[in-house]
Design an enzyme around this catalytic site. Structure first.
Site, PDB file in Angstrom:
ATOM      1  CG  ASP A 124      54.718  52.837  29.841  1.00 46.60           C
ATOM      2  OD1 ASP A 124      55.388  53.872  29.821  1.00 46.60           O
ATOM      3  OD2 ASP A 124      53.573  52.755  29.340  1.00 46.60           O
ATOM      4  CG  ASN A 135      61.960  62.981  33.482  1.00 45.10           C
ATOM      5  OD1 ASN A 135      61.451  62.523  32.460  1.00 45.10           O
ATOM      6  ND2 ASN A 135      61.987  62.304  34.620  1.00 45.10           N
ATOM      7  CG  HIS A 169      59.938  59.687  31.253  1.00 43.94           C
ATOM      8  ND1 HIS A 169      59.452  60.531  32.224  1.00 43.94           N
ATOM      9  CD2 HIS A 169      58.852  59.185  30.629  1.00 43.94           C
ATOM     10  CE1 HIS A 169      58.131  60.542  32.170  1.00 43.94           C
ATOM     11  NE2 HIS A 169      57.743  59.733  31.218  1.00 43.94           N
ATOM     12  CD  GLU A 176      61.206  58.525  35.393  1.00 47.17           C
ATOM     13  OE1 GLU A 176      60.117  58.516  35.965  1.00 47.17           O
ATOM     14  OE2 GLU A 176      61.581  59.483  34.671  1.00 47.17           O
TER      15      GLU A 176
END
Ligand code: GLP
Length: 258
Positions: free
Chosen positions: A65, A134, A136, A141
């Site tokens: 990313d 979370n 991801h 996400e």
């Protein structure tokens, strides 16, 4: 999945480097993660390059990313991060260390081009992954499509908060990113997820023992034909089946190059 629990972060890094070295020796295409989790592993691979002659000269790499609208020269761009923390310290050709072009004025076109470049290179052999608090992976996400490809995404507030530690303030953290999709990541031959620390215990429990769900993007590892999760004791602390995982670990599960 192979769930391998190690007492310390150093032992997590050593085991991850053991696995990755087998791919490096074969001139594999490496999928590289950023963030803090893989840094000790990168340091151990650099040591093996310098002291044991491990050569990356036949390898190439793709990053997971990149932030959008962050200059490549910014120390927190993933383009710079991976060179500073890893690839500039080994003999992988720099022009073969590829990442999405976050500086493009047409990020959606840059995303499509990046997805194509991975396919045209024959895909990733082993993909290193961290996991966000979370759940991801990359910058996919919660609510990311499980078959998504490289695209532009908006960061979750929790991710902005978590990543603010690398910037002078949360306001400096870019809101948009380009990320390999969950479908892109899943095409890799071998997924190698590293997680350490109490802060990742909930995410590790969800991705390993929870349902496969877009609410926990890391749970796609449950569908993958060769997924390895290496965690330290704090990150493993909420796993209900720890004893079983440790049992299989003691029997040195045979992992094969995919
Ligand atoms: C960022 C990266 C992810 C990484 C995550 C966790 O969101 N895009 O690839 O896994 O942070 O980072 P850390 O390992 O520092 O907890």
């Amino acid at each position: 999945m192979e769930i391998l629990i190690r007492p310390t972060t150093a032992q997590v890094a050593t085991l991850a480097a053991d696995i990755l070295s087998e791919y490096v020796k074969r001139g594999a295409t490496l999928g590289l993660a950023t963030g803090s989790s893989p840094v000790e592993t990168y340091k151990e691979l650099i040591r093996r390059h310098r002291e044991e002659g491990l050569s990356f000269a036949q390898c190439r790499a793709f990053l997971l990313d990149e932030y959008v609208d962050l200059p490549r020269e910014h120390p927190q761009s993933y383009y710079s991060f991976i060179r500073n923390e890893f690839t500039s310290h080994v003999d992988i050709p720099d022009n073969l260390v590829c990442s999405p072009d976050g500086t493009s004025h047409k990020p959606w076109e840059a995303a499509e081009a990046y997805e194509r470049s991975i396919v045209e290179a024959g895909g990733v052999d082993v993909q290193i992954l961290g996991v966000g608090t979370n759940g991801h992976i990359g910058f996919n996400e919660p609510s990311s499509s499980l078959s998504s490809v490289t695209r532009i995404k908006t960061l979750h507030p929790q991710t902005v908060k978590d990543n603010a530690r690398f910037f002078d303030s949360a306001e400096e953290v870019p809101q948009h990113v380009l990320t390999q999709g969950l479908g892109t990541i899943a095409r890799a031959g071998h997924l190698l997820l590293l997680a350490t620390g109490e802060g990742k215990a909930n995410a590790v429990k969800a991705l390993v023992e929870g349902p496969v769900s877009a609410s926990c993007p890391g749970s796609i590892l449950q569908w993958h034909r060769h997924a390895t999760v290496i965690v330290d004791e704090p990150a493993a602390s909420k796993l209900e089946n720890k004893v079983y995982y440790r049992y299989t670990d003691e029997h040195k599960p045979e992992w094969q190059l995919h």
